[in-house]
Design an enzyme around this catalytic site. Structure first.
Site, short mmCIF file in Angstrom:
data_model
loop_
_atom_site.label_atom_id
_atom_site.label_comp_id
_atom_site.label_asym_id
_atom_site.label_seq_id
_atom_site.Cartn_x
_atom_site.Cartn_y
_atom_site.Cartn_z
N THR A 91 68.18 -45.87 7.91
CA THR A 91 66.95 -45.82 7.11
C THR A 91 66.18 -47.13 7.14
O THR A 91 66.69 -48.18 7.53
CB THR A 91 67.28 -45.48 5.64
OG1 THR A 91 68.05 -46.54 5.07
CG2 THR A 91 68.03 -44.18 5.53
N ASP A 92 64.94 -47.04 6.67
CA ASP A 92 64.13 -48.23 6.48
C ASP A 92 64.32 -48.73 5.04
O ASP A 92 65.17 -48.22 4.31
CB ASP A 92 62.66 -47.94 6.79
CG ASP A 92 62.06 -46.84 5.91
OD1 ASP A 92 62.64 -46.51 4.86
OD2 ASP A 92 61.00 -46.31 6.28
N ALA A 93 63.53 -49.70 4.64
CA ALA A 93 63.68 -50.29 3.31
C ALA A 93 63.44 -49.29 2.18
O ALA A 93 63.94 -49.47 1.07
CB ALA A 93 62.74 -51.49 3.16
N GLY A 94 62.72 -48.22 2.49
CA GLY A 94 62.43 -47.21 1.48
C GLY A 94 63.47 -46.11 1.40
O GLY A 94 63.30 -45.15 0.64
N VAL A 111 64.18 -44.02 3.84
CA VAL A 111 63.77 -42.90 4.69
C VAL A 111 64.25 -43.18 6.11
O VAL A 111 64.19 -44.32 6.59
CB VAL A 111 62.22 -42.76 4.65
CG1 VAL A 111 61.75 -41.69 5.62
CG2 VAL A 111 61.74 -42.45 3.24
#
Length: 86
Positions: A16-19, A21
């Site tokens: 995932t990314d920082a969010g 997602v």
């Protein structure tokens, strides 16, 4: 109708990314794992196909349309199916 192969994938933090997602390029990794598992389920490995039969399975093209984001700790079913071969 061709047989469909399903691989269940859990989304880990590293996907995932920082969010939280799934980073868009990581879907390709999920697809590649499912493709390899489909080959294994038939009793072959990529190495066996190449060394014993001279067959090298490659991805010629890929077109992805993202419908809904996958998120951290989601469980995904990746389904693969051979629709034709030459």
């Amino acid at each position: 109708m061709a047989k469909k192969f399903k691989l269940t994938v859990k989304v880990y933090y590293e996907d995932t990314d920082a969010g939280g997602v799934v980073y868009y390029a990581n879907y390709l990794k999920f697809l590649e794992r499912a493709r390899s598992e489909a080959i294994y389920s038939l009793g072959y490995t990529n190495s066996d196909l190449l060394n014993n039969y001279g067959i090298l399975l490659i991805v010629k093209s890929c077109n992805i349309e993202y419908k809904k984001p996958a998120k951290f700790e989601d469980i995904l079913d990746v389904v693969s199916e051979v629709t034709s071969f030459t």
